[in-house]
Write a protein that holds these residues in place. Structure first.
Motif, PDB file in Angstrom:
ATOM      1  N   VAL A  28      54.058  31.140   0.369  1.00 24.04           N
ATOM      2  CA  VAL A  28      55.569  31.202   0.183  1.00 24.04           C
ATOM      3  C   VAL A  28      55.830  30.014  -0.997  1.00 24.04           C
ATOM      4  O   VAL A  28      55.065  29.196  -1.245  1.00 24.04           O
ATOM      5  CB  VAL A  28      56.160  30.724   1.299  1.00 24.04           C
ATOM      6  CG1 VAL A  28      55.790  29.235   2.048  1.00 24.04           C
ATOM      7  CG2 VAL A  28      57.607  30.752   1.329  1.00 24.04           C
ATOM      8  N   SER A  29      56.974  30.338  -1.641  1.00 24.31           N
ATOM      9  CA  SER A  29      57.374  29.499  -2.693  1.00 24.31           C
ATOM     10  C   SER A  29      58.881  29.209  -2.724  1.00 24.31           C
ATOM     11  O   SER A  29      59.672  30.250  -2.126  1.00 24.31           O
ATOM     12  CB  SER A  29      56.865  29.967  -4.231  1.00 24.31           C
ATOM     13  OG  SER A  29      57.274  31.267  -4.456  1.00 24.31           O
ATOM     14  N   TYR A  30      59.654  28.495  -3.459  1.00 24.03           N
ATOM     15  CA  TYR A  30      60.991  28.180  -3.346  1.00 24.03           C
ATOM     16  C   TYR A  30      61.434  27.960  -4.900  1.00 24.03           C
ATOM     17  O   TYR A  30      61.344  27.118  -5.397  1.00 24.03           O
ATOM     18  CB  TYR A  30      61.330  27.126  -2.532  1.00 24.03           C
ATOM     19  CG  TYR A  30      60.719  27.365  -1.009  1.00 24.03           C
ATOM     20  CD1 TYR A  30      61.870  27.769  -0.266  1.00 24.03           C
ATOM     21  CD2 TYR A  30      59.562  26.935  -0.837  1.00 24.03           C
ATOM     22  CE1 TYR A  30      61.623  28.121   1.140  1.00 24.03           C
ATOM     23  CE2 TYR A  30      59.095  27.130   0.628  1.00 24.03           C
ATOM     24  CZ  TYR A  30      60.440  27.814   1.446  1.00 24.03           C
ATOM     25  OH  TYR A  30      59.828  28.145   2.894  1.00 24.03           O
ATOM     26  N   THR A 206      54.441  21.230 -17.551  1.00 25.05           N
ATOM     27  CA  THR A 206      54.465  22.563 -16.513  1.00 25.05           C
ATOM     28  C   THR A 206      55.209  22.338 -15.289  1.00 25.05           C
ATOM     29  O   THR A 206      54.844  21.551 -14.615  1.00 25.05           O
ATOM     30  CB  THR A 206      53.048  23.155 -16.385  1.00 25.05           C
ATOM     31  OG1 THR A 206      52.399  23.596 -17.552  1.00 25.05           O
ATOM     32  CG2 THR A 206      53.270  24.470 -15.396  1.00 25.05           C
ATOM     33  N   PHE A 207      56.127  23.069 -15.000  1.00 20.96           N
ATOM     34  CA  PHE A 207      56.995  23.220 -13.873  1.00 20.96           C
ATOM     35  C   PHE A 207      56.438  24.005 -12.745  1.00 20.96           C
ATOM     36  O   PHE A 207      56.264  25.253 -13.354  1.00 20.96           O
ATOM     37  CB  PHE A 207      58.475  23.551 -14.069  1.00 20.96           C
ATOM     38  CG  PHE A 207      59.137  22.323 -14.829  1.00 20.96           C
ATOM     39  CD1 PHE A 207      59.670  21.301 -14.010  1.00 20.96           C
ATOM     40  CD2 PHE A 207      59.494  22.384 -16.058  1.00 20.96           C
ATOM     41  CE1 PHE A 207      60.178  20.207 -14.760  1.00 20.96           C
ATOM     42  CE2 PHE A 207      60.104  21.473 -16.875  1.00 20.96           C
ATOM     43  CZ  PHE A 207      60.565  20.347 -16.181  1.00 20.96           C
ATOM     44  N   THR A 208      56.131  23.708 -11.540  1.00 22.92           N
ATOM     45  CA  THR A 208      55.647  24.903 -10.551  1.00 22.92           C
ATOM     46  C   THR A 208      56.701  24.607  -9.371  1.00 22.92           C
ATOM     47  O   THR A 208      56.804  23.586  -8.980  1.00 22.92           O
ATOM     48  CB  THR A 208      54.208  23.987 -10.025  1.00 22.92           C
ATOM     49  OG1 THR A 208      53.357  24.246 -11.214  1.00 22.92           O
ATOM     50  CG2 THR A 208      53.664  24.979  -8.974  1.00 22.92           C
ATOM     51  N   ASP A 209      56.951  25.723  -8.854  1.00 23.81           N
ATOM     52  CA  ASP A 209      58.184  25.835  -7.774  1.00 23.81           C
ATOM     53  C   ASP A 209      57.149  25.242  -6.473  1.00 23.81           C
ATOM     54  O   ASP A 209      56.064  25.352  -6.390  1.00 23.81           O
ATOM     55  CB  ASP A 209      58.337  27.451  -7.625  1.00 23.81           C
ATOM     56  CG  ASP A 209      59.095  27.977  -8.433  1.00 23.81           C
ATOM     57  OD1 ASP A 209      60.056  27.353  -9.240  1.00 23.81           O
ATOM     58  OD2 ASP A 209      59.056  29.236  -8.641  1.00 23.81           O
ATOM     59  N   PRO A 210      58.245  24.687  -5.691  1.00 26.98           N
ATOM     60  CA  PRO A 210      57.466  24.345  -4.548  1.00 26.98           C
ATOM     61  C   PRO A 210      56.707  25.338  -3.641  1.00 26.98           C
ATOM     62  O   PRO A 210      57.442  26.279  -3.586  1.00 26.98           O
ATOM     63  CB  PRO A 210      58.617  23.567  -3.860  1.00 26.98           C
ATOM     64  CG  PRO A 210      59.861  23.150  -4.787  1.00 26.98           C
ATOM     65  CD  PRO A 210      59.381  24.335  -5.805  1.00 26.98           C
ATOM     66  N   GLN A 211      55.734  25.045  -3.237  1.00 27.50           N
ATOM     67  CA  GLN A 211      54.809  26.309  -2.450  1.00 27.50           C
ATOM     68  C   GLN A 211      54.003  25.606  -1.647  1.00 27.50           C
ATOM     69  O   GLN A 211      53.653  24.570  -1.614  1.00 27.50           O
ATOM     70  CB  GLN A 211      54.309  26.965  -3.631  1.00 27.50           C
ATOM     71  CG  GLN A 211      53.343  26.282  -4.474  1.00 27.50           C
ATOM     72  CD  GLN A 211      53.069  27.012  -5.758  1.00 27.50           C
ATOM     73  OE1 GLN A 211      51.673  27.608  -5.712  1.00 27.50           O
ATOM     74  NE2 GLN A 211      53.835  27.305  -6.695  1.00 27.50           N
ATOM     75  N   ILE A 212      53.531  26.723  -0.760  1.00 26.16           N
ATOM     76  CA  ILE A 212      52.594  26.452   0.316  1.00 26.16           C
ATOM     77  C   ILE A 212      51.420  27.456  -0.156  1.00 26.16           C
ATOM     78  O   ILE A 212      51.681  28.426  -0.227  1.00 26.16           O
ATOM     79  CB  ILE A 212      52.953  26.558   1.762  1.00 26.16           C
ATOM     80  CG1 ILE A 212      53.904  25.648   2.133  1.00 26.16           C
ATOM     81  CG2 ILE A 212      51.522  26.548   2.570  1.00 26.16           C
ATOM     82  CD1 ILE A 212      54.467  25.900   3.444  1.00 26.16           C
TER      83      ILE A 212
END
Length: 243
Positions: A28-30, A206-212
């Motif tokens: 899941v990501s946001y 690099t930007f990475t979306d918050p995620q599990i």
């Protein structure tokens, strides 16, 4: 003899399949942070996005009396303390931000990592604890130290192991105020305007979306083995009838 060979081949194939390397997916990501000055920053919640079968994202939400404070490219919360500015600090012991996902019946997920960016205001929480629903949010599996700068964290979730059903992570204040030097006398005390935000993880441009991340499996491993062995047994019976 031939039937036994077919059965042995099936077992061998199952062994090879279960020994192959498995790579983590984004469970899941946001993805709500557009990195734009035009972003309004007003977010009551953020949808949890997923592309995996059998998984439903749980929205990023606030709880325990936290309130939104508009902030560009972030999911921000205030009311981490309940006192007015200038009054003695009264921490909000119930405030939290929550993320997670739900698995359909028969599905399981082996967790890997939480990837997240965060930031406290100068008078915000000094340490955020990461708690999991697997023990009722009792013991922090990790902590994030905040000093009013951006924090970029990759936190192992391997200790949680395999989960089924609903799984949630909560972020709670487990420290006092940030150790940052106050820009205004008295700002070292927390108040109702003290904030903590979730942002994108940033590393090497690099930007990475918050995620599990992790590995989602269906059916559960024991069921998969049973189904495979039943199928092989059926093949053996059919071969015997043909013989």
């Amino acid at each position: 003899m031939r039937s036994l060979s077919i059965f042995s081949l099936g077992i061998a194939l199952l062994s090879v399949a279960t020994s192959l390397p498995v790579y983590a997916d984004i469970i899941v990501s946001y993805g709500v942070f557009p990195y734009s000055d035009a972003d309004s920053g007003v977010r009551d919640s953020v949808a949890g996005a997923t592309t995996l079968t059998g998984v439903t994202g749980i929205d990023m939400t606030r709880g325990g009396g936290l309130q939104y404070t508009p902030t560009n490219n972030a999911f921000n919360s205030d009311n981490w303390a309940t006192n007015l500015d200038g009054d003695p600090t009264v921490l909000n012991p119930n405030g939290y931000v929550e993320i997670g996902f739900a698995l359909d019946p028969g599905y399981s997920a082996t967790l890997d990592e939480l990837i997240i960016g965060t930031r406290s205001s100068t008078s915000g929480p000094s340490q955020i604890g990461v708690f999991a629903s697997t023990d009722g949010f009792t013991t922090a599996i990790a902590t994030i130290d905040e000093d009013s700068n951006f924090s970029n964290s990759i936190i192992s979730l391997a200790s949680i192991g395999t989960v089924t059903g609903d799984f949630r992570l909560r972020f709670l204040n487990v420290g006092g105020v940030t150790p940052a030097s106050p820009s205004i006398p008295g700002e070292e005390d927390m108040d109702e305007d003290s904030t903590w935000r979730i942002i994108s993880h940033f590393d090497s441009g690099t930007f990475t979306d918050p995620q599990i991340t992790g590995v989602v499996a269906v059916p559960e491993p024991a069921s998969l083995t049973a189904l495979t062995l039943c199928g092989l047994a059926g093949m053996v019976r059919r071969r015997r009838r043909v013989s």
